[in-house]
Scaffold this active site. Structure first.
Site, PDB file in Angstrom:
ATOM      1  N   GLY A 249       0.806  -1.218   0.000  1.00 50.26           N
ATOM      2  CA  GLY A 249       0.000   0.000   0.000  1.00 50.26           C
ATOM      3  C   GLY A 249       0.835   1.262   0.000  1.00 50.26           C
ATOM      4  O   GLY A 249       1.954   1.316  -0.525  1.00 50.26           O
ATOM      5  N   SER A 250       0.305   2.296   0.653  1.00 55.49           N
ATOM      6  CA  SER A 250       0.890   3.640   0.561  1.00 55.49           C
ATOM      7  C   SER A 250       2.232   3.791   1.255  1.00 55.49           C
ATOM      8  O   SER A 250       2.872   4.845   1.124  1.00 55.49           O
ATOM      9  CB  SER A 250      -0.093   4.658   1.153  1.00 55.49           C
ATOM     10  OG  SER A 250      -1.275   4.698   0.387  1.00 55.49           O
ATOM     11  N   THR A 251       2.684   2.779   1.983  1.00 55.47           N
ATOM     12  CA  THR A 251       4.009   2.891   2.590  1.00 55.47           C
ATOM     13  C   THR A 251       5.101   3.030   1.531  1.00 55.47           C
ATOM     14  O   THR A 251       6.205   3.490   1.833  1.00 55.47           O
ATOM     15  CB  THR A 251       4.310   1.673   3.487  1.00 55.47           C
ATOM     16  OG1 THR A 251       4.167   0.475   2.720  1.00 55.47           O
ATOM     17  CG2 THR A 251       3.347   1.616   4.663  1.00 55.47           C
TER      18      THR A 251
END
Length: 690
Positions: free
Chosen positions: A389-391
């Site tokens: 995801g957005s990591t």
């Protein structure tokens, strides 16, 4: 008076006759001796040569204690304990019926638990043949004559063919043995595992009564003895248990490899993870009794060659902190399930020193919903690939800045984008934002623009888009951070992650927000460590030091080797751009709208990045679940990366919660990781199960 007249003459000499007689006797003896030597050499020479060859030196091996494993502060993690056990050493010419007799006597003395019966069908058939020799010969003869009427063919059967025919004549009814007989067969199996004179472990951990009876009956139990055998014990129970790996007999598929190294087939070795990785250090040097044998039987007393205990290992982990991380994950999983994340059953966390690569803690917790108990699955941090995801957005922004498709603090309007009928946007329309705000609030649209610009995607269509070139550049940057390449962790094997080949712009857009590729938690921890330390990808490792055996316990700590920090590469991003991305992560914790603000409540200045990835839900059988209408069941992977303190980081972490619908729980885990590491007291929040 008459005068005596003396006649003068020669006296007879008998000496030559005696000498001749003596010479003749000596000649005769020499002739006999030469004749005998000729007979020995010519007539019996080959036979005597065979007899001489039966005299040889054979070494009988004895185990030595395996090296121990400690945490960074000297706490014992893996111990070696001695168990007096029943051992059998057979000579080279011990016959099968003799072994059966000894096994029968042992069965009357010891209790070998059924769980330790390693009996195969072949063991049972071999036993039947041994005790039913005449019947076996009769059946064999009938079977051969029936299968091969030609006598010439019968005489040409190989040994293996003969054995197979003999075994084929044995029925299931023949080997339907009672438990008493099965125990004898199990003991016999244990007596025959390895080489002659090597210790064959019949039973691990004999009782005092069993040892006493065996000692009284050694004359009738030729080859049997009671000796110490060494087992592993784990003072910290489940913590890091499967990271240590297994210590067991050599697996069949590895026997050739270990035999080439001088191991015996019945030796026990490290067969996975740290035990396997550091087998050469932990094993030590076995002791030997060297016998001279004649016709396979030892002659005289042996010469003892003393062994050496294995080296002790000191790991980088803090056992007490790791135990706290285990508990934090367990609490978070229970909490998430209580908040409606019904598919959530497991969670992962890696904490490492971003400057040195030392693994400070590694935890994997899996809930058995039937028993409500957790098991240790920490190794999945190394072996399991998950969408992050957005990591990943820190690496995406660094790439965009370095490639020049965005500028520091450039403003882009966060509003939905429609491509080919597909509408893609952020979780909320943010309006005009900079790259720092995009990281703070986790904008998808800002990242989409980076992907489109890299692919030279025009606003009026797909013509001119360079998807392949952009995909290759992305993979290069992500690899520099450690995403999609092996980390170099000191374990025998690790997953490389899963990277696809985007062939259209929309897939590039998915990639830059972490919705396309999958990586291991360890890879993600290495990635965030690279940001934390200013751009250096450092090798993660468990080993800190190698010590002489028992030197910690003897308070004479002797260090034979210390692991040195190993920088794998410097990312090809300017320091100014790295520092800019780091500030974006800082705002995730310190900013007004930061998605991980709760970490700031610890009072420790930290940086972080939250992330969620929409994924299909899979059952225990690995098959994707579907709802009542046949559609795939979807859920979220909820993730968090970060480091602390911000300016001079001591710890960096990656947290994964597969199928966690509540996005705030991952930030709360980050809060607790920091709190526990820095031993912060009386902070406002702590994860607790509902």
């Amino acid at each position: 008076m008459a005068k005596r007249i003396t006649v003068k003459g020669k006296r007879r000499n008998h000496l030559p006759l005696r000498l001749n007689l003596m010479f003749f006797v000596v000649f005769l003896l020499f002739a006999i001796l030469i004749f005998r030597l000729g007979v020995v050499q010519i007539v019996n020479g080959e036979k005597i040569s065979r007899e001489v060859q039966k005299t040889e030196m054979i070494a009988s091996k004895y185990e030595v204690p395996r090296g121990k494993i400690y945490d960074r502060d000297g706490r014992l993690l893996v111990d070696t304990i001695s168990k007096y056990s029943i051992v059998y050493r057979r000579s080279q010419n011990t016959k099968v019926d003799e072994r059966i007799e000894i096994a029968s006597r042992l069965a009357a003395i010891i209790n070998l638990p059924k769980d330790d019966w390693k009996v195969t069908e072949r063991d049972m058939k071999d036993y039947w043949v041994a005790v039913n020799g005449e019947e076996s010969d009769r059946r064999y003869k009938q079977a051969v004559e029936k299968r091969y009427p030609d006598a010439e063919k019968q005489n040409k059967l190989s040994i293996s063919e003969q054995d197979q025919i003999r075994l084929d004549t044995i029925t299931k009814k023949d080997i339907d043995f009672d438990d008493k007989t099965m125990e004898i067969i199990a003991i016999k199996h244990n007596m025959e595992v390895g080489y002659a004179l090597d210790p064959q472990l019949v039973k691990l951990g004999a009782s005092a009564k069993e040892m006493a009876i065996i000692d009284e009956n050694l004359e009738d139990l030729k080859g049997v003895s009671v000796e110490p055998f060494y087992e592993r014990s784990y003072p910290y129970e489940g913590t890091l248990r499967n990271i240590f790996g297994k210590y067991s007999k050599i697996p069949a598929e590895q026997q050739a490899e270990f035999k080439a190294k001088g191991y015996s087939l019945n030796d026990r070795v490290g067969t996975s993870f740290l035990e396997q990785q550091y087998e050469d250090l932990l094993r030590g040097k076995p002791a030997y009794d060297v016998y001279e044998t004649f016709n396979g039987e030892p002659v005289g007393e042996p010469n003892r060659e003393e062994g050496e205990s294995g080296k002790d290992l000191v790991l980088t982990v803090d056992a007490e902190y790791n135990k706290q991380v285990d508990q934090i994950l367990q609490q978070a999983i229970k909490m998430g399930r209580g908040m409606g994340s019904g598919y959530l059953k497991e969670g992962y966390a890696v904490v490492m020193n971003p400057k040195t690569g030392e693994i400070l803690a590694m935890s994997g917790q899996k809930l058995d919903t039937a028993t409500n108990k957790f098991s240790d699955v920490a190794i999945n941090n190394v072996l399991t690939s998950l969408q992050i995801g957005s990591t990943i957005k820190g690496a995406t922004v660094a790439m965009g800045l370095e490639e020049g498709v965005i500028r520091q603090n450039e403003v882009i309007n966060d509003a939905p984008i429609t491509i080919g009928g597909t509408k893609k946007g952020s979780y909320v329309n943010m309006g005009p934002i900079t790259d720092l705000t995009a990281l703070e609030r986790s904008s998808n649209v800002y990242m989409f623009n980076i992907a489109m610009r890299m692919a030279k995607y025009p606003s009026n269509g797909v013509a001119g888009a360079s998807v392949d070139a952009a995909a290759a550049i992305m993979q290069n940057y992500y690899s520099q951070f450690g995403l999609g390449v092996t980390t170099g962790i000191d374990l025998p094997y690790e997953a490389k992650g899963v990277q696809g080949t985007p062939d259209r712009v929309t897939l590039l857009m998915d990639r830059v927000i972490g919705q396309y590729d999958a990586f291991t938690p360890l890879q993600v921890a290495q990635y965030v460590s690279t940001l934390a330390n200013g751009g250096y990808r450092v090798q993660p490792h468990f080993l800190k030091e190698v010590l002489a055996s028992n030197s910690i316990e003897d308070e004479t700590k002797k260090v034979d080797y210390s692991f040195k920090t190993n920088y794998l590469n410097r990312i090809e991003v300017s320091q100014a751009n790295i520092d800019h991305v780091r500030e974006g992560f800082h705002r995730v914790v310190k900013g007004e709208r930061g998605t991980a603000k709760i970490i700031a409540q610890t009072g420790i200045d930290a940086a972080a990045k939250t992330g969620t990835a929409q994924v299909s839900v899979y059952g225990e059988d690995g098959i994707a679940l579907r709802d009542g209408s046949g559609q795939p069941v979807r859920s979220l992977n909820s993730n968090l990366v970060g480091w602390a303190p911000y300016d001079n980081p001591e710890m960096a972490w990656a947290v994964f919660l597969p199928y966690m619908e509540q996005e705030t729980v991952n930030s709360k885990i980050g809060h607790d990781l920091v709190k526990a590491y820095f031993n912060v007291k009386d902070v406002p929040w702590q994860t607790k199960p509902n």
